[in-house]
Scaffold this active site. Sequence first.
Site, mmCIF file in Angstrom:
data_model
loop_
_atom_site.group_PDB
_atom_site.id
_atom_site.type_symbol
_atom_site.label_atom_id
_atom_site.label_comp_id
_atom_site.label_asym_id
_atom_site.label_seq_id
_atom_site.Cartn_x
_atom_site.Cartn_y
_atom_site.Cartn_z
ATOM 1 N N GLY A 130 -3.425 -2.461 6.388
ATOM 2 C CA GLY A 130 -2.491 -2.357 7.716
ATOM 3 C C GLY A 130 -3.489 -2.425 8.779
ATOM 4 O O GLY A 130 -3.267 -3.160 9.840
ATOM 5 N N GLN A 187 4.128 3.155 8.360
ATOM 6 C CA GLN A 187 4.451 4.284 7.938
ATOM 7 C C GLN A 187 6.096 4.344 7.536
ATOM 8 O O GLN A 187 6.643 4.887 6.698
ATOM 9 C CB GLN A 187 4.410 5.370 8.949
ATOM 10 C CG GLN A 187 3.119 5.922 9.122
ATOM 11 C CD GLN A 187 2.441 6.627 7.653
ATOM 12 O OE1 GLN A 187 3.206 7.119 6.807
ATOM 13 N NE2 GLN A 187 1.151 6.596 7.534
ATOM 14 N N THR A 219 -9.589 -15.697 -1.027
ATOM 15 C CA THR A 219 -8.829 -15.648 -2.173
ATOM 16 C C THR A 219 -7.710 -14.404 -2.238
ATOM 17 O O THR A 219 -8.039 -13.300 -1.816
ATOM 18 C CB THR A 219 -9.714 -15.480 -3.421
ATOM 19 O OG1 THR A 219 -10.957 -16.562 -2.982
ATOM 20 C CG2 THR A 219 -9.359 -15.583 -4.780
ATOM 21 N N SER A 252 1.579 -1.944 4.931
ATOM 22 C CA SER A 252 0.627 -1.638 3.971
ATOM 23 C C SER A 252 1.226 -1.108 2.704
ATOM 24 O O SER A 252 1.980 -0.384 2.749
ATOM 25 C CB SER A 252 -0.393 -0.652 4.775
ATOM 26 O OG SER A 252 -1.369 -0.212 3.987
ATOM 27 N N ALA A 253 0.698 -1.622 1.595
ATOM 28 C CA ALA A 253 1.236 -1.279 0.180
ATOM 29 C C ALA A 253 0.893 0.068 -0.175
ATOM 30 O O ALA A 253 1.912 0.805 -0.703
ATOM 31 C CB ALA A 253 0.563 -2.143 -0.800
ATOM 32 N N HIS A 254 -0.203 0.899 0.209
ATOM 33 C CA HIS A 254 -0.418 1.987 -0.148
ATOM 34 C C HIS A 254 0.291 3.192 0.567
ATOM 35 O O HIS A 254 0.268 4.389 0.307
ATOM 36 C CB HIS A 254 -2.096 2.471 -0.323
ATOM 37 C CG HIS A 254 -2.456 2.719 0.871
ATOM 38 N ND1 HIS A 254 -2.838 3.829 1.725
ATOM 39 C CD2 HIS A 254 -3.213 1.893 2.191
ATOM 40 C CE1 HIS A 254 -3.453 3.950 2.716
ATOM 41 N NE2 HIS A 254 -3.501 2.895 3.182
ATOM 42 N N CYS A 267 -7.945 8.970 8.794
ATOM 43 C CA CYS A 267 -9.079 8.532 9.077
ATOM 44 C C CYS A 267 -9.739 9.322 10.188
ATOM 45 O O CYS A 267 -11.131 9.344 10.539
ATOM 46 C CB CYS A 267 -8.687 7.225 9.835
ATOM 47 S SG CYS A 267 -7.278 6.156 9.302
HETATM 48 N N1 PLP Z 1 -1.201 2.045 10.996
HETATM 49 C C1 PLP Z 1 -0.637 3.275 10.619
HETATM 50 C C2 PLP Z 1 0.678 3.965 11.483
HETATM 51 C C3 PLP Z 1 -1.089 4.207 9.573
HETATM 52 O O1 PLP Z 1 -0.664 5.224 9.216
HETATM 53 C C4 PLP Z 1 -2.103 3.567 8.752
HETATM 54 C C5 PLP Z 1 -2.805 4.394 7.867
HETATM 55 O O2 PLP Z 1 -2.859 5.415 7.793
HETATM 56 C C6 PLP Z 1 -2.653 2.343 9.359
HETATM 57 C C7 PLP Z 1 -2.149 1.603 10.295
HETATM 58 C C8 PLP Z 1 -3.756 1.557 8.582
HETATM 59 O O3 PLP Z 1 -3.401 1.208 7.269
HETATM 60 P P1 PLP Z 1 -4.384 0.817 6.066
HETATM 61 O O4 PLP Z 1 -4.842 2.251 5.644
HETATM 62 O O5 PLP Z 1 -3.865 -0.056 5.306
HETATM 63 O O6 PLP Z 1 -5.519 0.101 6.620
#
Ligand code: PLP
Length: 380
Positions: free
Chosen positions: A71, A179, A237, A199-201, A325
């Site tokens: 993401g 989210q 890749t 974002s996949a996770h 983060c």
């Molecule tokens: N944007 C939002 C709103 C998020 O909650 C997050 C991850 O916590 C991200 C972006 C970043 O995504 P990624 O962990 O895949 O870099």
Amino acid sequence: MRHIYLDYAATTPTRPEAIEAMQPYFFELSGNPSAAHSFGQRSKAPVGPAHRNASLLLGCAGDEVFFTASGTESNNTVIKGVADAGRNRGNHIICSSVEHSAVLEPCRYLAQRGYDISFLPVDGTGRIDPDEVRKAITGKTILISIMHANNETGTIQPIQEIGRIAREYTVPFHTDAVQSFGHIPLNVDEMNLDYLSVSAHKCYGPKGIGALYMRKGSPFTPLLHGGGQERGRRSGTHNIPGIAGFAKAMELASAEMESNAAFFSRLRKRLISALSERCNDITINGDEKYMLQHIVSVTLKNVNNQELLTELDKEGIYISRGAACGASRDAPSHVLLAMGMSPEKANSTVRLSLGKWNTGEEIDEAAEVLAKVADRLRKH
Ligand code: PLP
């Protein structure tokens, strides 16, 4: 030892069906998908379905989506890519003060390079007034980037209305939907979007794979130059195992969206009433009308959130202060401060985020332990 995971907004486990879909692409089908030989070409099989599954969740064409590594990369790609492509037209970007650091930091980076960034305020529930967007637009505005749902509070922004304003002024419009993607219905046309990051996770896929929706014809310079994969929009890749896992997670997210919505709404109510019954002096943040059902932000008066986290960790209960983060920083959350909370209150706020493997019993147990620990830690 107890293990109650209530931090699904930080990351979700990769669901077993996705892991199974990934398996063949680590060894038996591990050719380079860009290679000309048939072994390489066979490894490309998940790419088409992944584009299709993303398009079904977003209401767009399959080739309007391309895969990235996260993401964060998707957000950086849009913000820096549109800033570069639009530099002859203007240097003004609008975002909100409650964005994730993956939007705020690229904007700050651009600010140091001569771009003018407006960080719009939010109200006490964390929502932006679309009129603020209208007022902020100038002749030099080249991008509006407003997140769909907030990662700390679950607050959903009025994206459709903001998008209507962006259209009126023909300003490209991006949303960070990391989210909300796979959790609630999205449609890029109804929401008037030109770019959307996922974002996949965050939706039971693997870590290290994301995607970006980009409307055909939208201004853009790629972030990565190289082999020209993904039609030149994202060189490198393909992460085929990641794409295979993400494709499966998206397929199941579509199939389960309705039943999951009902499940999370029940679980959320149970969590909020369990906390309200057992804890003194708590506030649930945000406006219930505009919330992701799996994120609950709670302020516990006079309880330090870092101490609460540490003590709950010892009890086998995993929650967070806000964004993963920023977890090691002591500073109060920029999101909560933007909502008008005092630094003390912000530092008394935690996020509990629910997932498909949580049970009602776990929720009751977590609320019970949290209330006891909070009472012990409370400074009067
Ligand atoms: N944007 C939002 C709103 C998020 O909650 C997050 C991850 O916590 C991200 C972006 C970043 O995504 P990624 O962990 O895949 O870099």
